[in-house]
Design a protein around this motif. Structure first.
Motif, PDB file in Angstrom:
ATOM      1  N   UNK A  39       0.729  -1.373   0.028  1.00  0.00           N
ATOM      2  CA  UNK A  39      -0.012  -0.175   0.009  1.00  0.00           C
ATOM      3  C   UNK A  39       0.857   1.280  -0.204  1.00  0.00           C
ATOM      4  N   UNK A  40       1.953   1.336   0.784  1.00  0.00           N
ATOM      5  CA  UNK A  40       2.722   2.469   0.673  1.00  0.00           C
ATOM      6  C   UNK A  40       4.261   1.810   0.570  1.00  0.00           C
ATOM      7  N   UNK A  41       5.041   2.435  -0.215  1.00  0.00           N
ATOM      8  CA  UNK A  41       6.341   1.944  -0.670  1.00  0.00           C
ATOM      9  C   UNK A  41       7.299   3.234  -0.589  1.00  0.00           C
ATOM     10  N   UNK A  42       7.926   3.688   0.097  1.00  0.00           N
ATOM     11  CA  UNK A  42       8.296   5.229  -0.142  1.00  0.00           C
ATOM     12  C   UNK A  42       9.791   5.223   0.234  1.00  0.00           C
ATOM     13  N   UNK A  43      10.724   5.631  -0.258  1.00  0.00           N
ATOM     14  CA  UNK A  43      12.414   5.790   0.173  1.00  0.00           C
ATOM     15  C   UNK A  43      12.750   7.185   0.020  1.00  0.00           C
ATOM     16  N   UNK A  44      13.504   7.535   1.124  1.00  0.00           N
ATOM     17  CA  UNK A  44      14.132   8.713   1.107  1.00  0.00           C
ATOM     18  C   UNK A  44      15.518   8.628   1.496  1.00  0.00           C
ATOM     19  N   UNK A  45      16.241   9.878   1.211  1.00  0.00           N
ATOM     20  CA  UNK A  45      17.625   9.938   1.437  1.00  0.00           C
ATOM     21  C   UNK A  45      17.943  10.835   2.595  1.00  0.00           C
ATOM     22  N   UNK A  46      18.866  10.063   3.388  1.00  0.00           N
ATOM     23  CA  UNK A  46      18.918  10.599   4.690  1.00  0.00           C
ATOM     24  C   UNK A  46      19.607  12.150   4.657  1.00  0.00           C
ATOM     25  N   UNK A  47      19.030  13.345   5.274  1.00  0.00           N
ATOM     26  CA  UNK A  47      19.823  14.613   5.510  1.00  0.00           C
ATOM     27  C   UNK A  47      20.902  14.749   6.062  1.00  0.00           C
ATOM     28  N   UNK A  48      21.460  13.783   6.918  1.00  0.00           N
ATOM     29  CA  UNK A  48      22.643  14.000   7.766  1.00  0.00           C
ATOM     30  C   UNK A  48      23.762  13.093   7.065  1.00  0.00           C
ATOM     31  N   UNK A  49      23.484  11.960   6.210  1.00  0.00           N
ATOM     32  CA  UNK A  49      24.305  11.078   5.663  1.00  0.00           C
ATOM     33  C   UNK A  49      23.867  10.713   4.186  1.00  0.00           C
ATOM     34  N   UNK A  50      24.145  11.348   2.822  1.00  0.00           N
ATOM     35  CA  UNK A  50      23.618  11.146   1.738  1.00  0.00           C
ATOM     36  C   UNK A  50      23.944   9.776   1.107  1.00  0.00           C
ATOM     37  N   UNK A  51      24.609   8.725   1.972  1.00  0.00           N
ATOM     38  CA  UNK A  51      24.908   7.541   1.422  1.00  0.00           C
ATOM     39  C   UNK A  51      23.748   6.614   2.212  1.00  0.00           C
ATOM     40  N   UNK A  52      22.790   7.252   2.997  1.00  0.00           N
ATOM     41  CA  UNK A  52      21.817   6.439   3.776  1.00  0.00           C
ATOM     42  C   UNK A  52      20.405   6.639   2.970  1.00  0.00           C
ATOM     43  N   UNK A  53      19.648   5.463   3.110  1.00  0.00           N
ATOM     44  CA  UNK A  53      18.299   5.552   2.384  1.00  0.00           C
ATOM     45  C   UNK A  53      17.676   4.806   3.159  1.00  0.00           C
ATOM     46  N   UNK A  54      16.255   5.360   3.525  1.00  0.00           N
ATOM     47  CA  UNK A  54      15.516   4.822   4.405  1.00  0.00           C
ATOM     48  C   UNK A  54      14.209   4.231   3.754  1.00  0.00           C
ATOM     49  N   UNK A  55      13.585   3.166   4.080  1.00  0.00           N
ATOM     50  CA  UNK A  55      12.247   2.596   3.179  1.00  0.00           C
ATOM     51  C   UNK A  55      11.338   2.949   4.467  1.00  0.00           C
TER      52      UNK A  55
END
Length: 104
Positions: A39-55
């Motif tokens: 139903x929801x599948x969202x990815x975002x890039x961490x503002x403190x570490x651009x190598x980290x992505x959160x889903x």
């Protein structure tokens, strides 16, 4: 059925964040187009570490979450992300208890 949520953290190898972003965009498109129980599948890039992505993931049921985990979209993404990840993804399964803007 009980809805299921998950959060996941992916970390790119230094200098590969842009390549990982492209792979994530492809994965999200495949999930959007091929997984009706997701139903929801969202990815975002961490503002403190651009190598980290959160889903953030939200599934209509545990069966839908399992279908995602064993499905072709994630398998293809694994192949595409080979050499781009600094380690194994960290995934935490959750049972939603309250929220605004989530499918009810």
């Amino acid at each position: 059925m009980t809805q299921v949520a998950a959060i996941a953290k992916l970390t790119a190898v230094e200098g590969k964040a842009e390549d990982l972003t492209a792979a994530i965009e492809d994965l999200v498109t495949r999930v959007r187009d091929g997984e009706p129980g997701t139903l929801v599948y969202a990815a975002a890039q961490d503002t403190d570490d651009p190598n980290v992505f959160w889903f953030y993931e939200f599934y209509e049921s545990s069966d839908a979450a399992s279908a995602h985990s064993t499905g072709s979209a994630l398998a293809e993404a694994g192949n595409q992300m080979r050499g781009l990840l600094a380690g194994r993804p960290e995934v935490h399964r959750l049972i939603p208890v309250a929220g605004k803007g989530l499918p009810g």
